[in-house]
Design an enzyme around this catalytic site. Structure first.
Site, PDB file in Angstrom:
ATOM      1  CG  HIS A 132      63.191  61.867  65.047  1.00 40.37           C
ATOM      2  ND1 HIS A 132      62.038  62.579  64.842  1.00 40.37           N
ATOM      3  CD2 HIS A 132      62.878  60.570  64.806  1.00 40.37           C
ATOM      4  CE1 HIS A 132      61.060  61.735  64.498  1.00 40.37           C
ATOM      5  NE2 HIS A 132      61.553  60.516  64.464  1.00 40.37           N
ATOM      6  CG  ASP A 209      64.931  63.424  70.743  1.00 42.50           C
ATOM      7  OD1 ASP A 209      64.317  62.664  71.521  1.00 42.50           O
ATOM      8  OD2 ASP A 209      64.888  63.310  69.510  1.00 42.50           O
ATOM      9  CD  GLN A 212      65.012  55.611  69.695  1.00 40.26           C
ATOM     10  OE1 GLN A 212      65.088  54.521  70.263  1.00 40.26           O
ATOM     11  NE2 GLN A 212      64.122  55.842  68.746  1.00 40.26           N
ATOM     12  CE  LYS A 235      60.640  56.872  69.645  1.00 39.11           C
ATOM     13  NZ  LYS A 235      60.213  56.357  68.361  1.00 39.11           N
ATOM     14  CB  CYS A 373      61.785  60.887  61.130  1.00 33.78           C
ATOM     15  SG  CYS A 373      60.157  60.242  60.754  1.00 33.78           S
TER      16      CYS A 373
END
Lengths: 417, 162
Positions: A132, A209, A212, A235, A373
């Site tokens: 991302h 990261d 998610q 999220k 993104c």
């Protein structure tokens, strides 16, 4: 993992869970809302809304300052929220969790406060093409400003990332591997444990990261042995404006401050300054107190439903949607890694993703259309953008059918006029 | 319909039907004046960073300020390509001032505002784009080529519609 059909799970009742999310009763264009843009942001359950309301109604004040009753109550709530995040990620220590505005700030903090002072011109940062922008742009800053070199690792046509490719990209000049734990476009879940093992064998730290993966996978930062792990609250069914950085204690201790201001200092004089220990060193100013309380409630909610059960349910929806999309002509799914979260990017031949998203919206189906993104990844797969359907704990098999119905509608508009 | 076995029960929303009417789809599939213009005097690129759409406008403008030829190139959604295609059909032979006035009228049309500035024949030609006004998120798609055209008139290198 082989997904279990939802119908064989006697306990998981998505329809009942939906009643916890007031917004899901919304109608769009006269049709029931089918919210499949969860990878962008998830909706909020009543326990989160209620926790925020209760906190601002009964316990709210600034934290770490006053000695009065409410300040004490708010500080207790805020630090409890930190411990809730620690437990969610299974971090060893309370002070390894830094609250941020979101995943983006967490990654920027590592770039600016941990890595920047360690970068000499020519030093390398290894990252994948499916990152991302929030896990790309902070490293570009170091390229622009300090001469760092970005080394990109490709994925396969199915969107798989081979940890061996990461290992081969490492050199004596590598200072960090910055890698997603789950692609927000392809859904690919990376083998983070193996990537960390390979990087550590060369003495290289790893930032993951987890924006998610924290939602859809089981995350244990001690088991992963990862150095930094970034998550975002919105999220995870929590509020916007809150996220967290997990950092190993030694890394955080060795890290220079981020923003300067109140709360992050030990002592300020006219001549000099000494800084607070982590995590306070990185939380200048009044932090997102209300949002932290909301996030803690969201993590409670997730664990009450059960992360493994949610994951099985989402996998079953993903498998069904993938199969049904493939039955349609002119649909290409981008990203079919065997280890994959509930995120499906797809292309409809001859239909731009924005046209597709507009037509789906007219059917009440909310998906994201665009580059997500992740422009380097769009270039890698030679697409302008994709449509993306992403599932959450409250989605149902009926909603998968609504998605398929809407995609058929789009084909009809474009094929027949 | 060979692409799907289950299309029989579908219905279509009226505003959607207007947005994706046959003229729009035809222009998006078969854009007019498509491709770079070798002998151009003016060129600009429009870029919508939100969706990644890009369109280049090429114009040949004579010393009297009249547009002798025009074309466009690029990739985009059906709305942005159709809008660019419809625009190029109108610009040939217009003066720079007329082109700018036309743009003002078009912007009003897709925003659902007063279009009395448009000549009746121009309004008739552009009326197929009026359905965009029901989709505020898509107005940028419709105006991308027009902003690029204006930038080209001003000899600018690029224009963004954000």
């Amino acid at each position: 993992m082989i997904p279990q059909p939802v119908s064989k799970d006697p306990v998981y009742d998505a329809a009942a869970l939906r009643r916890d999310f007031p917004i899901l009763a919304t109608r769009v264009n006269g049709k029931p809302l089918v919210y499949l843009d969860n990878a962008a942001s998830a909706q909020k359950p009543a326990p989160v809304i209620d926790a925020v309301e209760k906190f601002v109604t009964r316990e709210y004040a600034n934290v770490h300052r006053g000695v009065h009753f409410l300040s004490s109550a708010a500080t207790e709530a805020y630090e409890s929220a930190r411990d809730r995040v620690r437990r969610f990620l299974n971090a060893a220590h309370h002070d390894e969790i830094v609250f941020t505005r979101g995943g983006t700030e967490a990654i920027n903090m590592v770039a600016s406060s941990w890595l920047a002072p360690r970068i000499q011109p020519g030093d390398e940062i290894v990252l994948s093409v499916m990152e991302h922008h929030s896990n790309i742009v902070p490293w570009h800053f170091l390229r622009e400003r300090q001469g760092a070199v970005l080394k990109w690792v490709d994925v396969s046509g199915y969107g798989e990332l081979d940890p061996g490719d990461i290992a081969r990209a490492l050199s004596p000049r590598t200072k960090l591997v910055a890698i997603t734990h789950m692609s927000n476009v392809l859904g690919t879940e990376t083998n983070l444990r193996e990537i960390v093992r390979l990087a550590h064998s060369k003495g290289v730290a790893v930032l993951a990261d987890g924006c998610q993966a924290a939602v859809h996978a089981q995350v244990d930062v001690q088991e992963l042995d990862v150095d930094f792990y970034a998550i975002t609250g919105h999220k995870l069914y929590g509020p916007t404006g809150i996220g967290a950085l997990y950092g190993k204690r030694d890394h955080l201790k060795a890290m220079r401050p981020w923003l300067g201001g109140g709360e992050m200092i030990r002592e300020v004089t006219q001549e000099s300054i000494t800084y607070a220990d982590p995590p306070m060193r990185f939380e200048a100013g009044t932090p997102p107190i209300i949002q932290a309380v909301g996030l803690a409630a969201a993590l409670d909610y997730i664990d009450t439903v059960g992360r493994e059960r949610i994951s099985l349910h989402e996998h079953a929806l993903t498998a069904a949607a993938t199969r049904k999309l493939k039955e349609l002509n002119g649909i290409r799914i981008i990203g079919e890694a065997p280890a994959k979260g509930p995120i499906i990017s797809f292309e409809a031949t001859g239909i731009h993703p924005h046209d597709l998203a507009t037509i789906l919206d007219s059917e009440g189906v909310a998906v994201r259309g665009g580059h997500h993104c992740a422009q380097p990844l769009m270039r890698r797969f030679d697409v302008m953008g994709t449509a993306r359907a992403s599932f959450a704990l409250y989605n149902t098999a009926e909603e998968v059918d609504a998605l398929i119905h809407a995609v058929v509608q789009a084909r009809r508009v474009f094929d027949n006029g | 319909m060979p692409w799907c076995r289950r299309a029989g029960y579908l219905t279509m929303d009226d505003s959607l039907r207007e947005l994706y009417q046959e003229v729009i789809l035809d222009h998006s599939r078969h854009p007019r004046h498509f491709g770079a213009l070798a002998a151009h005097t003016n060129m600009a690129e429009g870029h919508n960073p939100l969706c990644g759409d890009r369109v280049k406008i090429f114009m040949q403008i004579d010393s009297a300020g009249r547009i002798q030829d025009v074309s466009f190139d690029g990739r985009g959604c059906a709305i942005s390509v159709a809008s660019a295609s419809l625009m190029t059909q109108l610009l040939k032979g217009r003066t720079v001032a007329e082109a700018e006035r036309l743009m003002g009228g078009f912007l009003a049309l897709v925003k659902g505002e007063d279009t009395t500035d448009l000549e009746p024949s121009d309004r008739e030609h552009l009326q197929v784009m009026a359905g965009v006004s029901a989709f505020p998120m898509r107005v940028k798609c419709a105006t991308l080529a027009w902003h690029a055209m204006k930038a080209a008139l001003e000899h600018k290198g690029g224009a963004k519609t954000e």
